[in-house]
Design a protein around this motif. Structure first.
Motif, PDB file in Angstrom:
ATOM      1  N   ALA A 247      57.201   9.979  37.711  1.00 59.92           N
ATOM      2  CA  ALA A 247      55.861  10.235  38.262  1.00 59.92           C
ATOM      3  C   ALA A 247      55.971  10.867  39.649  1.00 59.92           C
ATOM      4  N   ASP A 248      56.915  10.371  40.457  1.00 58.50           N
ATOM      5  CA  ASP A 248      57.115  10.979  41.783  1.00 58.50           C
ATOM      6  C   ASP A 248      57.600  12.421  41.654  1.00 58.50           C
TER       7      ASP A 248
ATOM      8  N   ARG B 263      60.449   5.693  34.868  1.00 56.28           N
ATOM      9  CA  ARG B 263      59.093   6.233  34.704  1.00 56.28           C
ATOM     10  C   ARG B 263      58.418   6.411  36.065  1.00 56.28           C
ATOM     11  N   GLY B 264      58.623   5.460  36.951  1.00 60.22           N
ATOM     12  CA  GLY B 264      58.051   5.604  38.286  1.00 60.22           C
ATOM     13  C   GLY B 264      58.624   6.795  39.020  1.00 60.22           C
ATOM     14  N   ARG B 265      59.944   6.983  38.881  1.00 55.18           N
ATOM     15  CA  ARG B 265      60.567   8.128  39.549  1.00 55.18           C
ATOM     16  C   ARG B 265      60.147   9.446  38.895  1.00 55.18           C
TER      17      ARG B 265
ATOM     18  N   ASP C 298      62.727   0.826  31.177  1.00 55.48           N
ATOM     19  CA  ASP C 298      62.352   2.197  31.502  1.00 55.48           C
ATOM     20  C   ASP C 298      61.355   2.286  32.652  1.00 55.48           C
ATOM     21  N   LEU C 299      60.962   1.137  33.224  1.00 57.05           N
ATOM     22  CA  LEU C 299      59.909   1.168  34.227  1.00 57.05           C
ATOM     23  C   LEU C 299      60.333   1.945  35.467  1.00 57.05           C
ATOM     24  N   ARG C 300      61.574   1.705  35.926  1.00 55.07           N
ATOM     25  CA  ARG C 300      62.008   2.363  37.157  1.00 55.07           C
ATOM     26  C   ARG C 300      62.040   3.876  36.983  1.00 55.07           C
TER      27      ARG C 300
ATOM     28  N   VAL D 169      61.011  -7.007  33.668  1.00 45.67           N
ATOM     29  CA  VAL D 169      60.667  -5.612  33.938  1.00 45.67           C
ATOM     30  C   VAL D 169      61.213  -4.744  32.806  1.00 45.67           C
TER      31      VAL D 169
ATOM     32  N   ALA E 234      58.313  11.933  30.227  1.00 51.12           N
ATOM     33  CA  ALA E 234      57.650  10.663  30.533  1.00 51.12           C
ATOM     34  C   ALA E 234      56.868  10.133  29.334  1.00 51.12           C
TER      35      ALA E 234
END
Length: 387
Positions: A120-121, A116-118, A112-114, A109, A145
């Motif tokens: 987006a939220d 980036r998801g947060r 930075d994936l986590r 993984v 982002a």
């Protein structure tokens, strides 16, 4: 013989004025012989001074607790100043410490994936999570982002630290936007820090108490000691800086004595006369020439002058926009350095009456404002136009 009256700018006092006038005289005389250079030193008699020895200066206290001591809001003030100037400063430092990018093993993984998801939220919530600061959070989230520093910073930082750095980056962007638009309601540090804590939690940071100051990371972007030292040294800094600002205020409120002195000086000179003036000196010279016809003066030269700005903003004592420049004012050569933030243009305000010429000292501001008299371009342009 042409007489050249040299008028200094803000904050100049002896012995500095004599050195400055000597440098100017040498500069013009090297290009044209037979000139009579006449200095006009107004700073001694008419410059600003702290007449009561600085009694108007508050003591070096912080937020009402008495003498400054480390506490919430004190330690990280200098750091926030850096972040307001560059909200991505911490991310850049983190990215600089990351290892070179490598291809990830299958199934891994990205770091930075986590976040980036947060992000987006968070973007879906608009400006609401930072409503106390003002508008701009949604734009800041979108910019972060998409920013190229996010991935390398994520590879260098622990998830909690990344969340806090990202929260400060977002908060700094919102406050910097307020500062850029001159919004008069900038939130206090307690409000700012509360937003940082809230955003950090949304971005995945674990609970760490009420404070999430810049000092919580080893990534330091400025010295907190320097911030406290600046406030402790307020008297020294004011005493060092007040002649410049004070000279402007004193002239704008009580400038007639300075103009009277200049008129008397010029009255004793044989024509042709040229006036060369720096900074506030250019305002003094222009006001004098507008208010009193002085036919022996054939040329006005200003360098790093705020006179055009004062005229356009309605603050020039002698002439209010849009009144034209009187016909008796001589030719006006206005030298400016594009890097000097205290230099302004006159040709657009007085078409056909002012010649603006750029000179480049290759110095940043504020050094650019004091570099005119060591610039050979300046002397060449002046001498080419002397009567």
């Amino acid at each position: 013989m042409t007489a050249v009256v040299f008028i200094h700018g803000t904050g100049v006092r002896e012995p500095g004025f004599s050195a400055l006038a000597g440098r100017f005289a040498a500069g013009v005389s090297a290009l044209r012989g037979g000139l009579r250079v006449v200095p006009y030193y107004w700073g001694g008699a008419h410059g600003a001074a702290l007449a009561a020895g600085g009694a108007s200066l508050p003591p070096a206290t912080g937020t009402g607790r008495g003498p400054l001591a480390p506490g919430p809001g004190d330690d990280d003030t200098a750091d926030w100043a850096v972040l307001y100037a560059d909200p991505y400063a911490e991310l850049a430092l983190a990215a600089a410490g990351s290892a070179p990018a490598e291809e990830l093993p299958p199934g891994s993984v990205p770091p930075d994936l986590r976040v980036r998801g947060r992000l987006a939220d968070l973007l879906a919530e608009g400006d609401g999570p930072a409503a106390e600061l003002g508008p701009g959070l949604a734009r800041a989230v979108a910019d972060l982002a998409a920013h190229p520093l996010l991935a390398p910073a994520a590879a260098s930082l622990a998830p909690d630290d990344l969340a806090e750095v990202a929260a400060r980056c977002l908060t700094a962007q919102v406050v910097a936007g307020l500062l850029d638009t001159d919004v008069p309601l900038v939130p206090v540090g307690v409000t700012r820090d509360a937003v940082v804590g809230r955003l950090a939690a949304v971005l995945g940071a674990s609970a760490r108490g009420a404070e999430r100051g810049v000092r919580s990371l080893a990534l330091r972007v400025a010295s907190s000691a320097a911030s406290r030292a600046v406030v402790r040294r307020r008297r020294a800094l004011t005493e060092a800086a007040h002649p410049a600002a004070g000279d402007v205020l004193r002239y704008l409120s009580r400038g007639e004595a300075v103009r009277t002195g200049l008129r008397a000086l010029i009255a004793g000179l044989e024509p042709p006369v040229a006036i060369v003036a720096h900074s506030l000196g250019g305002i003094i010279a222009l006001d004098t020439l507008v208010l009193t016809p002085l036919p022996q003066v054939r040329l006005l030269v200003t360098a790093g002058s705020q006179a055009p700005f004062l005229y356009e903003s309605g603050s020039l004592p002698s002439l209010e926009h849009p009144a034209p420049l009187p016909a008796h004012v001589p030719d006006w050569l206005n030298l400016y350095d594009p890097r000097d933030l205290l230099s302004y243009l006159g040709a657009g305000l007085f078409p056909g009456r002012v010649t603006d010429i750029a000179v480049d000292s290759r110095q940043p501001f504020p050094a650019a404002h004091s570099a005119y008299w060591t610039n050979s371009e300046v002397y060449r342009h002046i001498v080419e136009r002397l009567p």
